[in-house]
Design a protein around this motif. Structure first.
Motif, PDB file in Angstrom:
ATOM      1  N   MET A   1       0.813  -1.196   0.000  1.00 55.42           N
ATOM      2  CA  MET A   1       0.000   0.000   0.000  1.00 55.42           C
ATOM      3  C   MET A   1       0.857   1.262   0.000  1.00 55.42           C
ATOM      4  O   MET A   1       0.383   2.308   0.360  1.00 55.42           O
ATOM      5  N   ALA A   2       2.091   1.176  -0.400  1.00 50.76           N
ATOM      6  CA  ALA A   2       2.928   2.370  -0.477  1.00 50.76           C
ATOM      7  C   ALA A   2       2.552   3.165  -1.712  1.00 50.76           C
ATOM      8  O   ALA A   2       2.250   2.603  -2.748  1.00 50.76           O
ATOM      9  N   GLY A   3       2.551   4.461  -1.596  1.00 46.88           N
ATOM     10  CA  GLY A   3       2.173   5.304  -2.708  1.00 46.88           C
ATOM     11  C   GLY A   3       3.386   5.785  -3.483  1.00 46.88           C
ATOM     12  O   GLY A   3       4.297   6.342  -2.901  1.00 46.88           O
ATOM     13  N   LEU A   4       3.391   5.559  -4.768  1.00 42.48           N
ATOM     14  CA  LEU A   4       4.427   6.072  -5.653  1.00 42.48           C
ATOM     15  C   LEU A   4       5.824   5.752  -5.171  1.00 42.48           C
ATOM     16  O   LEU A   4       6.690   6.611  -5.098  1.00 42.48           O
ATOM     17  N   GLY A   5       6.038   4.527  -4.793  1.00 38.80           N
ATOM     18  CA  GLY A   5       7.350   4.129  -4.316  1.00 38.80           C
ATOM     19  C   GLY A   5       7.639   4.671  -2.930  1.00 38.80           C
ATOM     20  O   GLY A   5       8.765   4.645  -2.473  1.00 38.80           O
ATOM     21  N   GLY A   6       6.621   5.200  -2.249  1.00 38.45           N
ATOM     22  CA  GLY A   6       6.809   5.808  -0.937  1.00 38.45           C
ATOM     23  C   GLY A   6       7.146   4.760   0.092  1.00 38.45           C
ATOM     24  O   GLY A   6       6.280   4.073   0.581  1.00 38.45           O
ATOM     25  N   THR A   7       8.421   4.661   0.387  1.00 38.20           N
ATOM     26  CA  THR A   7       8.867   3.774   1.434  1.00 38.20           C
ATOM     27  C   THR A   7       9.471   4.654   2.503  1.00 38.20           C
ATOM     28  O   THR A   7       9.237   5.842   2.486  1.00 38.20           O
ATOM     29  N   ALA A   8      10.216   4.139   3.406  1.00 32.95           N
ATOM     30  CA  ALA A   8      10.560   4.977   4.546  1.00 32.95           C
ATOM     31  C   ALA A   8      12.035   5.131   4.787  1.00 32.95           C
ATOM     32  O   ALA A   8      12.794   4.204   4.664  1.00 32.95           O
ATOM     33  N   VAL A   9      12.393   6.315   5.168  1.00 31.65           N
ATOM     34  CA  VAL A   9      13.755   6.579   5.588  1.00 31.65           C
ATOM     35  C   VAL A   9      13.708   7.478   6.808  1.00 31.65           C
ATOM     36  O   VAL A   9      13.644   7.020   7.915  1.00 31.65           O
ATOM     37  N   GLN A  70       5.251   7.105   3.892  1.00 31.80           N
ATOM     38  CA  GLN A  70       5.315   7.639   2.536  1.00 31.80           C
ATOM     39  C   GLN A  70       6.513   8.565   2.368  1.00 31.80           C
ATOM     40  O   GLN A  70       7.055   9.081   3.340  1.00 31.80           O
ATOM     41  N   TYR A  71       6.905   8.778   1.134  1.00 29.42           N
ATOM     42  CA  TYR A  71       7.975   9.708   0.736  1.00 29.42           C
ATOM     43  C   TYR A  71       9.302   9.374   1.399  1.00 29.42           C
ATOM     44  O   TYR A  71      10.030  10.260   1.839  1.00 29.42           O
ATOM     45  N   ASP A  72       9.600   8.109   1.477  1.00 33.43           N
ATOM     46  CA  ASP A  72      10.825   7.634   2.119  1.00 33.43           C
ATOM     47  C   ASP A  72      10.958   8.172   3.538  1.00 33.43           C
ATOM     48  O   ASP A  72      12.059   8.396   4.037  1.00 33.43           O
ATOM     49  N   GLY A  73       9.829   8.433   4.182  1.00 34.18           N
ATOM     50  CA  GLY A  73       9.853   8.909   5.553  1.00 34.18           C
ATOM     51  C   GLY A  73      10.109  10.389   5.689  1.00 34.18           C
ATOM     52  O   GLY A  73      10.171  10.905   6.798  1.00 34.18           O
ATOM     53  N   TYR A  74      10.236  11.103   4.579  1.00 36.21           N
ATOM     54  CA  TYR A  74      10.410  12.556   4.648  1.00 36.21           C
ATOM     55  C   TYR A  74       9.083  13.230   4.980  1.00 36.21           C
ATOM     56  O   TYR A  74       8.010  12.658   4.799  1.00 36.21           O
ATOM     57  N   CYS A  75       9.172  14.453   5.430  1.00 36.05           N
ATOM     58  CA  CYS A  75       8.012  15.227   5.879  1.00 36.05           C
ATOM     59  C   CYS A  75       6.976  15.396   4.768  1.00 36.05           C
ATOM     60  O   CYS A  75       7.292  15.859   3.670  1.00 36.05           O
ATOM     61  N   ALA A  76       5.733  15.046   5.090  1.00 38.19           N
ATOM     62  CA  ALA A  76       4.642  15.142   4.116  1.00 38.19           C
ATOM     63  C   ALA A  76       4.378  16.590   3.712  1.00 38.19           C
ATOM     64  O   ALA A  76       4.090  16.870   2.546  1.00 38.19           O
ATOM     65  N   TRP A  77       4.482  17.535   4.669  1.00 38.23           N
ATOM     66  CA  TRP A  77       4.270  18.945   4.322  1.00 38.23           C
ATOM     67  C   TRP A  77       5.412  19.462   3.448  1.00 38.23           C
ATOM     68  O   TRP A  77       5.182  20.113   2.427  1.00 38.23           O
ATOM     69  N   TYR A 100       1.923   8.804   7.201  1.00 36.63           N
ATOM     70  CA  TYR A 100       2.568  10.061   6.827  1.00 36.63           C
ATOM     71  C   TYR A 100       3.220  10.648   8.066  1.00 36.63           C
ATOM     72  O   TYR A 100       2.597  10.720   9.126  1.00 36.63           O
ATOM     73  N   LEU A 101       4.474  11.080   7.914  1.00 35.21           N
ATOM     74  CA  LEU A 101       5.213  11.718   8.994  1.00 35.21           C
ATOM     75  C   LEU A 101       5.433  13.179   8.635  1.00 35.21           C
ATOM     76  O   LEU A 101       5.493  13.531   7.456  1.00 35.21           O
ATOM     77  N   ASN A 102       5.557  14.016   9.653  1.00 32.41           N
ATOM     78  CA  ASN A 102       5.870  15.428   9.440  1.00 32.41           C
ATOM     79  C   ASN A 102       7.052  15.807  10.309  1.00 32.41           C
ATOM     80  O   ASN A 102       7.379  15.120  11.280  1.00 32.41           O
ATOM     81  N   CYS A 103       7.688  16.929   9.971  1.00 35.16           N
ATOM     82  CA  CYS A 103       8.907  17.328  10.671  1.00 35.16           C
ATOM     83  C   CYS A 103       8.631  18.102  11.955  1.00 35.16           C
ATOM     84  O   CYS A 103       9.520  18.215  12.799  1.00 35.16           O
TER      85      CYS A 103
END
Length: 133
Positions: A1-9, A70-77, A100-103
């Motif tokens: 269920m990852a979006g657009l290759g959105g995995t986590a870092v 999502q977004y390799d764990g980078y901030c969604a905003w 989704y994570l945020n900074c």
């Protein structure tokens, strides 16, 4: 269920620990951010993931895309602004089964004003990052 290759870092350049050692499965099962343990780890996407238990590790290992942020764990905003920002694993939300994570809480507040619109914008920007633009 990852979006657009959105995995986590969500890591610093000097570390290979994903999302600062937090258990990605705990967000879904416990409904809260929880630190993982070095006793329960798994290597995926050249990162070391930490888990609260062997059971959580095994769930992640079976389907990492279901649990990784999502977004390799980078901030969604930040991603809505075409930026990569390291996240605070304590600032998060699950939307449509995706993490989704945020900074920061300030970033989360901005992102929360239009979650569907911001996800669409961030997904498009993430796809550009993935394509090397």
């Amino acid at each position: 269920m990852a979006g657009l290759g959105g995995t986590a870092v969500g890591i610093s350049a000097a570390s290979d620990t994903a999302i600062k050692g937090y258990d990605p499965v705990a967000y879904f099962l416990a409904g809260k951010a929880m630190k993982g343990s070095e006793a329960h780890t798994y290597r995926w996407h050249n990162l070391t993931w930490h888990f609260q238990s062997g059971g959580n590790r095994d769930l992640f290992a079976a389907t990492p895309e279901e649990f990784a942020p999502q977004y390799d764990g980078y901030c969604a905003w930040a991603m809505t602004e075409k930026r990569k920002a390291i996240t605070d694993p304590e600032v998060w939300k699950i939307v449509d089964g995706k993490l989704y994570l945020n900074c920061s809480m300030a970033a989360y507040a901005k992102w929360s004003r239009d979650i569907p619109g911001n996800i669409a914008k961030a997904d498009a920007n993430w796809l550009e990052f993935q394509q090397g633009k």
